[in-house]
Each structure stands twice: as structure tokens, then as C-alpha cells.
Design a protein around this motif. Structure first.
Motif, mmCIF file in Angstrom:
data_model
loop_
_atom_site.group_PDB
_atom_site.id
_atom_site.type_symbol
_atom_site.label_atom_id
_atom_site.label_comp_id
_atom_site.label_asym_id
_atom_site.label_seq_id
_atom_site.Cartn_x
_atom_site.Cartn_y
_atom_site.Cartn_z
ATOM 1 N N GLU A 194 0.721 -1.463 0.249
ATOM 2 C CA GLU A 194 -0.316 -0.138 0.124
ATOM 3 C C GLU A 194 0.673 1.560 -0.193
ATOM 4 O O GLU A 194 0.282 2.515 -1.280
ATOM 5 C CB GLU A 194 -1.041 -0.178 1.283
ATOM 6 C CG GLU A 194 -1.938 -0.848 0.882
ATOM 7 C CD GLU A 194 -2.977 -0.864 2.567
ATOM 8 O OE1 GLU A 194 -1.981 -0.429 3.492
ATOM 9 O OE2 GLU A 194 -3.853 -1.802 1.938
ATOM 10 N N ALA A 195 2.244 1.000 1.058
ATOM 11 C CA ALA A 195 2.792 2.211 0.615
ATOM 12 C C ALA A 195 3.416 2.673 -0.626
ATOM 13 O O ALA A 195 3.681 3.448 -1.075
ATOM 14 C CB ALA A 195 4.014 1.942 1.311
ATOM 15 N N LEU A 196 3.828 1.392 -1.494
ATOM 16 C CA LEU A 196 4.624 1.657 -3.116
ATOM 17 C C LEU A 196 2.833 2.240 -3.751
ATOM 18 O O LEU A 196 3.605 3.008 -4.626
ATOM 19 C CB LEU A 196 4.720 0.521 -3.313
ATOM 20 C CG LEU A 196 5.922 -0.204 -2.549
ATOM 21 C CD1 LEU A 196 5.974 -1.195 -3.018
ATOM 22 C CD2 LEU A 196 6.905 0.667 -2.552
ATOM 23 N N THR A 218 10.104 4.205 -4.400
ATOM 24 C CA THR A 218 10.734 2.867 -3.130
ATOM 25 C C THR A 218 11.244 3.909 -2.146
ATOM 26 O O THR A 218 11.109 3.956 -0.827
ATOM 27 C CB THR A 218 11.792 1.718 -3.629
ATOM 28 O OG1 THR A 218 13.188 2.623 -4.419
ATOM 29 C CG2 THR A 218 11.367 1.037 -4.586
ATOM 30 N N ASP A 219 11.854 5.559 -2.674
ATOM 31 C CA ASP A 219 12.587 6.178 -2.081
ATOM 32 C C ASP A 219 11.471 6.976 -0.679
ATOM 33 O O ASP A 219 11.793 6.937 0.409
ATOM 34 C CB ASP A 219 13.343 6.991 -2.797
ATOM 35 C CG ASP A 219 14.939 6.339 -3.155
ATOM 36 O OD1 ASP A 219 14.495 5.756 -2.197
ATOM 37 O OD2 ASP A 219 15.259 7.298 -3.583
ATOM 38 N N LEU A 220 10.340 7.298 -2.227
ATOM 39 C CA LEU A 220 9.004 7.772 -0.923
ATOM 40 C C LEU A 220 8.486 7.459 -0.029
ATOM 41 O O LEU A 220 7.908 7.425 0.995
ATOM 42 C CB LEU A 220 8.262 8.539 -2.119
ATOM 43 C CG LEU A 220 7.607 9.005 -1.703
ATOM 44 C CD1 LEU A 220 8.008 10.723 -1.000
ATOM 45 C CD2 LEU A 220 6.340 10.023 -2.798
ATOM 46 N N ALA A 221 8.518 5.441 -0.188
ATOM 47 C CA ALA A 221 8.002 4.655 0.278
ATOM 48 C C ALA A 221 8.626 3.975 1.528
ATOM 49 O O ALA A 221 8.161 3.340 2.558
ATOM 50 C CB ALA A 221 7.235 3.555 -0.689
ATOM 51 N N GLY A 222 10.211 4.138 1.604
ATOM 52 C CA GLY A 222 10.827 4.525 2.879
ATOM 53 C C GLY A 222 11.421 2.268 2.606
ATOM 54 O O GLY A 222 11.346 2.108 3.873
#
Length: 205
Positions: A22-24, A46-50
Motif C-alpha cells: 500500500e505504501a508503494l 521506493t525512496d518515498l515509500a521508505g
């Protein structure tokens, strides 16, 4: 040219895995407000999603798979909200005419789309660019099931229910998708609602 089949590599079975997926999706949607989909990189997502790149590839083989799932989940969430609203109408009043009932549902739908107009405009655009015919049919079938569920309290005949649900979906989807594809910053929502209502009046209920 035939679009490649879109697949999710691994479906999340645990809550943590589901949250990661969901974060992605959320990261991709946030980035859409900055760049067009074709300019967004997997690394940015991926950077924004951590999470790391390896985590992305646990679930998706390519960016288009993430986009397809994001579209599907967006449509699914809309369908669930619309069914919940229809249920609340039935609980509040059992005296609504079919026409008033349908009119209120469509009004609610248009208001909901208007509050997320950018995302809906992007969804219709990406649906054309990314989704293959199987994915499109799956989402369309989900919306038809939604309308059957919503209209069932007023229509007992199974075949009539199927036909009317199909026609309501054709009218609503056609008006809204074509409008936002051509004019993403469309503003005349009241007029669009009237046009949809007038078109539905011509359907033989």
C-alpha cells in the motif's frame, strides 16, 4: 500491439507485507502530482515509500504492474464506498422512489469524483495506457456487480437487473471518463450531473 499481461509477483498475506504494498501505491499516487507516470522511476517510488528496490521487486516485476494494481484498488475502493452509501440510503428511508434513489447515488458519486478529480483523470488516462483487456474487463465486471448490488432492492427480475445495471454503468462511466480524458480540469459538474440524469431517464426501467 498487444499489451503484456500485468501480474503481481507476490500477494501480501501478512499485515506488514500489505502495508508495504500500500505504501508503494501511495507513493506512486503522490508522485503523480509532480510528474507524469512515464517520468516516475521505481527508485523515486521506493525512496518515498521508505523501502529498497529489492522490496519493490518482491511484489512487482515492473512499474506498470504497480500502476495496474493502483488503478484496480482505486476502482474497488470507489465501488465499496458507493455500495455503503446506497445501503445507508435504504436504512434511512424505505419510501424513496427508484428514480430519487438512483439520482442521489449518482450525485454522491460525482461529488466523490470531484473531490479526487486529478486522481480520477489520471486513472482513466493510465487505464488506457497500461491496463490490458483482461484487467479492464475485471474492473468493469466489478463495477457491474456494484450496480447490481445497489439496484437489487428495486429490481426483482434477474435479467432486467443485469440489463439496467449494464446501462447505468455505460452511461455513468462513459460520461465521466470521456469528460475527464478530454478535460482533466473540468468544472461544470452540475451540468454533467443533469446530462447523466437525462440520459438515464431514457433507459426503460
Amino acid at each position: 500491439m498487444k499489451k503484456p499481461e500485468i501480474q503481481v509477483r507476490r500477494r501480501p498475506r501478512q499485515s506488514r507485507a500489505k502495508l508495504t504494498q500500500e505504501a508503494l501505491q501511495e507513493s506512486f499516487v503522490r508522485l503523480l502530482h509532480v510528474h507524469s507516470a512515464d517520468k516516475i522511476t521505481i527508485r523515486e517510488i521506493t525512496d518515498l515509500a521508505g523501502v529498497g528496490l529489492g522490496t519493490f521487486y518482491e511484489y512487482f516485476s515492473k512499474k506498470e504492474d504497480l500502476i495496474a494494481l493502483t488503478i484496480h484498488q482505486h476502482v474497488k475502493s470507489n465501488a465499496e464506498q458507493l455500495k455503503s452509501y446506497a445501503q445507508s440510503l435504504m436504512e434511512l428511508s424505505t419510501k424513496l422512489s427508484f428514480e430519487d434513489y438512483l439520482q442521489q447515488i449518482i450525485h454522491f458519486q460525482l461529488e466523490h469524483i470531484q473531490t479526487q478529480q486529478f486522481l480520477w483523470a489520471q486513472t482513466f488516462l493510465l487505464e488506457r495506457q497500461i491496463s490490458n483487456i483482461e484487467s479492464y474487463r475485471k474492473s468493469y465486471a466489478m463495477m457491474l456487480e456494484m450496480w447490481r448490488s445497489i439496484l437489487k432492492p428495486y429490481i426483482e427480475d434477474t435479467e432486467q437487473l443485469k440489463r439496467i445495471s449494464l446501462n447505468v454503468q455505460r452511461v455513468c462511466y462513459g460520461f465521466v471518463s470521456q469528460t475527464l480524458l478530454i478535460e482533466p480540469e473540468f468544472r461544470e459538474w452540475d451540468e454533467l450531473g443533469k446530462d447523466i440524469s437525462q440520459s438515464l431517464e431514457k433507459i426503460n426501467f
